[in-house]
Write an enzyme that holds these catalytic residues in place. Structure first.
Site, PDB file in Angstrom:
ATOM      1  N   ARG A  37       0.821  -1.213   0.000  1.00 18.89           N
ATOM      2  CA  ARG A  37       0.000   0.000   0.000  1.00 18.89           C
ATOM      3  C   ARG A  37       0.860   1.270   0.000  1.00 18.89           C
ATOM      4  NH1 ARG A  37      -5.033  -1.609   3.985  1.00 18.89           N
ATOM      5  NH2 ARG A  37      -6.429  -2.275   2.332  1.00 18.89           N
ATOM      6  N   LYS A 195     -16.100 -18.016   5.424  1.00 15.87           N
ATOM      7  CA  LYS A 195     -17.528 -17.940   5.715  1.00 15.87           C
ATOM      8  C   LYS A 195     -18.382 -17.383   4.591  1.00 15.87           C
ATOM      9  CE  LYS A 195     -17.284 -17.400  10.686  1.00 15.87           C
ATOM     10  NZ  LYS A 195     -17.319 -16.406  11.768  1.00 15.87           N
ATOM     11  N   GLY A 348      -6.674  -9.385   1.465  1.00 13.81           N
ATOM     12  CA  GLY A 348      -5.417  -9.739   2.115  1.00 13.81           C
ATOM     13  C   GLY A 348      -4.944 -11.160   1.843  1.00 13.81           C
ATOM     14  N   GLY A 371     -12.184  -4.788   1.846  1.00  8.94           N
ATOM     15  CA  GLY A 371     -13.617  -4.482   1.924  1.00  8.94           C
ATOM     16  C   GLY A 371     -14.065  -3.582   0.775  1.00  8.94           C
TER      17      GLY A 371
HETATM   18  C1  3PG Z   1      -8.382  -2.124   5.112  1.00  9.76           C
HETATM   19  O1  3PG Z   1      -7.370  -2.518   5.697  1.00  9.76           O
HETATM   20  O2  3PG Z   1      -9.196  -2.875   4.585  1.00  9.76           O
HETATM   21  C2  3PG Z   1      -8.584  -0.635   4.964  1.00  9.76           C
HETATM   22  O3  3PG Z   1      -7.445   0.062   5.294  1.00  9.76           O
HETATM   23  C3  3PG Z   1      -9.786  -0.180   5.755  1.00  9.76           C
HETATM   24  O4  3PG Z   1      -9.565  -0.397   7.106  1.00  9.76           O
HETATM   25  P1  3PG Z   1     -10.798  -0.495   8.098  1.00  9.76           P
HETATM   26  O5  3PG Z   1     -11.507  -1.792   7.781  1.00  9.76           O
HETATM   27  O6  3PG Z   1     -10.237  -0.467   9.480  1.00  9.76           O
HETATM   28  O7  3PG Z   1     -11.717   0.666   7.810  1.00  9.76           O
END
Ligand code: 3PG
Ligand code: MG
Length: 394
Positions: A37, A195, A348, A371
């Site tokens: 990132r 899940k 991830g 997300g």
């Molecule tokens: C992530 O790691 O998916 C983003 O940086 C968002 O982080 P967060 O889910 O804590 O908002």
């Protein structure tokens, strides 16, 4: 998507505020274990520096308590890595919301963890207005956080004199938009992970669009259960069997398919030293846990991937972290690498699999979002992008 792009603007001599997503994984001592990132954020920062802008960058790191800055929440390790990569020092500025610090043209500072500011998470208006006053141009380059409406991802964009999308944000929107809106067919999605519940929305929304929906991991177990197959002692969500069946029916009604495993790799325990057996799905015993797809299934999935026009990948098909259960994900990764299809990957675990099997160069686009990647592909409007569109239309 109609947003102003950083590269459309003249930022020379301007005060530029870049919201990046520098939320990188760290070990217990705070060392950065993976810096994708940070690297992905360099293009916009370099662009602004080259044009002679005074550059402020901020990001969240983790999910700290607002109103405090504990050493573990500090962006100090990120500042150090960013400085190394840019080849120039990156000063870290704490307590920055009310200004009182200076940045020279051609200089870059990192503003401490924005989630330590009170009001960040709730997108507090007063905080957003203060931050908007710090700059001439606000750049949102934090695609990974675009699904959050927070003060640095949303509110500030309403108050800064100009608000635009950074180069990474632009690249993400273009690549994911291409796969979502005008995919070369067949469009194949691979959704793995433990899940169904955490991926139900994406599964449903993909079921409506894709030609083949490959499910993997615990998700596949729930689908196997829905198909009336034995799953022994495997991880699954019995309460979501109806949802899984509905997704398969939806696909079938469109002449599409959810290919289910015909052979699997099982063990009686979940551990790196577990004794693995490869068996046909119907031979599963009560104590067996499915931890990977078998070679026959992996070859069939690879065949589907080989014929794809577009591939969307989120989640492994087995416990690839353990060598004896890595075969399925490895075969799939190799097939994605070899496929002429346009492929996008995010999340991830997926990035870890890509790194492990060394196929990064052969993937069409690797998203920095987890997300946000999923929500974008679900067709949701991401608030951080929506506000940039509002600004472009104003
Ligand atoms: C992530 O790691 O998916 C983003 O940086 C968002 O982080 P967060 O889910 O804590 O908002
Ligand atoms: Mg996170």
């Amino acid at each position: 998507m109609n947003v102003i792009k950083l590269t459309d603007l003249d930022v020379s001599g301007k005060r530029v505020f870049i919201r990046a997503d520098l939320n990188v994984p760290q070990d217990d001592a705070g060392n950065i274990t993976e810096d994708t990132r940070i690297r992905a954020s360099l293009a916009s920062i370099r662009h602004c520096l080259d044009k002679g802008a005074a550059v402020m960058v901020t990001s969240h790191l983790g999910r700290p308590t607002e109103g405090e800055l504990s050493p573990a929440d500090s962006l100090a390790p990120v500042a150090a890595r960013l400085g190394e990569l840019l080849g120039q020092p990156v000063r870290l500025v704490a307590d920055w919301v009310d200004g009182g610090f200076s940045v020279k043209p051609g200089e870059v500072v990192l503003l401490e963890n924005c989630r330590c500011n009170k009001g960040e998470k709730k997108n507090n208006d007063e905080l957003a207005q203060k931050m908007g006053k710090l700059c001439d141009v606000y750049v949102n380059d934090a695609f990974g956080t675009a699904h959050r409406a927070e003060a640095t991802t949303h509110g500030i964009a309403r108050y800064a004199p100009v608000a635009c999308a950074g180069m990474l944000m632009g690249a993400e929107i273009d690549a994911l938009g291409k796969a979502l809106h005008s995919p070369a067919r067949p469009l194949v999605a691979i959704v793995g992970g433990s899940k169904v519940s955490s991926k139900l929305t994406i599964l449903k929304s993909l079921a409506d669009k894709v030609d083949q929906l490959i499910v993997g991991g615990g998700i596949a177990n729930t689908f196997l259960l829905a198909a009336g197959k034995p799953i022994g002692n495997s991880l699954a969500e019995a309460d979501l069997v109806d949802e899984a069946r509905a997704i398969m029916d939806m696909m079938k009604a469109r002449g599409a398919e959810v290919p289910l495993p015909t052979d699997v790799v099982v063990a009686e325990e979940f551990s790196p030293t577990a004794a693995a057996r490869t068996i046909g799905i119907d031979a599963l015993g009560a104590a067996d846990r499915i931890l990977d797809v078998g070679p026959e299934t992996a070859a069939r999935l690879a065949g589907i991937v080989a014929k794809a026009g577009t591939i969307v990948w989120n989640g492994p098909v087995g416990v690839f972290e353990f060598a004896q259960f890595a075969g399925g994900t490895k075969t799939l990764a190799a097939a994605i690498a070899a496929s002429p299809a346009f492929s996008i990957a995010g999340g991830g675990d997926t990035l870890a699999a890509i790194a492990k099997f060394e196929i990064a160069e052969q993937v069409g686009y690797i998203s920095t979002g987890g997300g946000a990647f999923l929500e974008f592909l679900e067709g949701k409007t991401l608030p951080a992008i929506a506000v940039l569109e509002e600004r472009a239309a104003r």
